[in-house]
Scaffold this motif. Sequence first.
Motif: not given
Length: 670
Positions: A64-65, A84
């Motif tokens: 995700e990041p 995402r």
Amino acid sequence: MLCSVALVLSCSIEKKATKAFRVGKYQNAIDLNKKILENNPNNAKANYFIAESYRLSNRIKEAEPFYAKAGGRQLDQDSIQFYRAQSLKAAGKYSDASKEFDALVASTQNVPLKDRAAAERKGIDYLAHLDEKKNYYKVKNLEALNTSASEFSPAYVNNELYFTSSRGDGKIYEAEGKPFTDIYKVATSGAKVDVATITKLPTTFNDEIRNEGCATFSPDGKTMIFAKGNSEKKKGGGVDVDLYISRNRNNVWSEPVPVNVNTVIKSEADGDAQNFSWDSSPCFAPDGRTLYFASNRKGGYGGTDIYSAQMDSRGRFSRVRNLGPEVNTVADEAFPYVAEDAKLYFASDGHPGYGGLDLFVVLRKNGKTVIENLGQPMNSSSDDFGIFLFRPDRGFFTSNRDGGKGDDDIYTFVNEDPDLKVVNYYLAGVTYTNDKDGKLQILPNAKVSLLDAEGTNMQDYVTGNDGKFLFRVYENENYSLVGDAEGFIVKRQTYTTLGKSVDPATLKDLINNITLDTTIVLDKKEQGKSFVLENIFYEFNQWFIRPDAAVELDKLVQILIDNPELKIELSSHTDSIASDSYNLELSQRRAQSAVDYIIQRGIAPDRLVPKGYGESKPIARNTNPDGSDNAAGRQKNRRTEFKILEINAIPKPIEDEEEFDEDKYFRGGN
């Protein structure tokens, strides 16, 4: 000069990172791209390759990041946004994931991706409904067995638990950055494992430069099928996974060989031929003849799909069949498991779930397939998969949820539903034929097929010398049975379980087997043999086909479809009322009318000969010996028959290992 050196080093790292990604060495790609981020944390392309590497190595939660900063020319921004959102969902951030899916639905012009995003958004809303349902499952980490490494895909047979683990200290699998996986076993009584007996299977099964895993056993424990990744040293290998089979004879396991259902998918990425086929997570059904597995072969619905195959008497598999869009989605379905009650369990990230892979069960309700999420605590926002029931109310599964001992862990579960009752319905039958005296005699070596109400072939059975066959059936459903034997006319007959089910509340045992009975009588395929068609009635002095007669003629249509080698005479007969010439003309018109109807139903005209015999071929007396009217005899004489004229182009018998051709043998039926 220093800038030039730094630039050269940066380009070198980027080139190595890109190559590592393209050949599936995802952990290497992650490590190399993270070096690029040390000097430029916002490098969009490096963030993209890290995120994709985590996703493609089943670690999307960690992506995700990096998706948040991913981008670059020639990269699909819509796909980045979709993944995402999926990574947010896998992290349990449902509100944030919903916003991303909503934004993507509003902005993308990619219709398939828009539909997937909308389905994901709807699935998140569904979770609230799912959590409202009463859930009787209790789960527990099998701490005695698990380590900080990965343990997954449990399979229980003969008081031994087989599982796959990366707990070894051997060579590193560069796609995931951890040791190659091997298959282990441990003695156990239910969920009570004796850790002192943990043993890695011998090198016959395990290879230090390949991943092994996902084993399944036939019910007698004598046949083992497992997944094995091909060696990077093998030409075209490194990414693909195949199924292997071994048999136990005299307590010795044979050398594993590839199962004949494996596929090959080639990719010419970067000029290097790579094999990207994936056939894995096998499961034997309780019948010991049906194999379920997951594959990314062409012709599926997307990602990996679940397939089935049938094993013949020689141990070969054929009739590979995709389970269809009710089970499979555009995402991934894998890790099938069939319980003793014939319920199919599987893992999916395409059906509405909590995130990652969730566990689902396929139910039959009134002839329809229904997919149900097992809910929490069986499922979590992480990956939950690889279920196995050693009793109807308890078993094992795999999860990498928070709170475990490391990577994938094996968990135990108990279903404490007070109303849980397993009711198995079976249809047992015998195939017969008539001897020369018209008496029934057992017909061996007949193939019997069970079809559902839509005509889909559910299962085949070849009878032995006792003529017996056995099928698993479900309550409140309609079926067709198709009997076929060499030298006999293929016969199709209906069977229903409507009104034959048992109220579970009246049962005391946890497992209950209900056996229903039937028979199939096959007629010999003989030139000149005649058969009476029952209930073919006409209006007085008319020859048009009545609706009730159409129903019976449709049965003949099906016989001709199932027996494409037959050419028949369709004859009409009358009683002796009226003149010979009148009856002859009327019967010819009726025979022609019936043939015209059959042709309209798709049967070739050159297979049909209409013939009216009038009153010339009675099978009973029209009058009694005293001259009085014999109403019963006249009724028998007013009949429609078909007679076999020719037996041409007899199709080759279906061998066990050949793929079943539904279009050829079951097309257009009613």
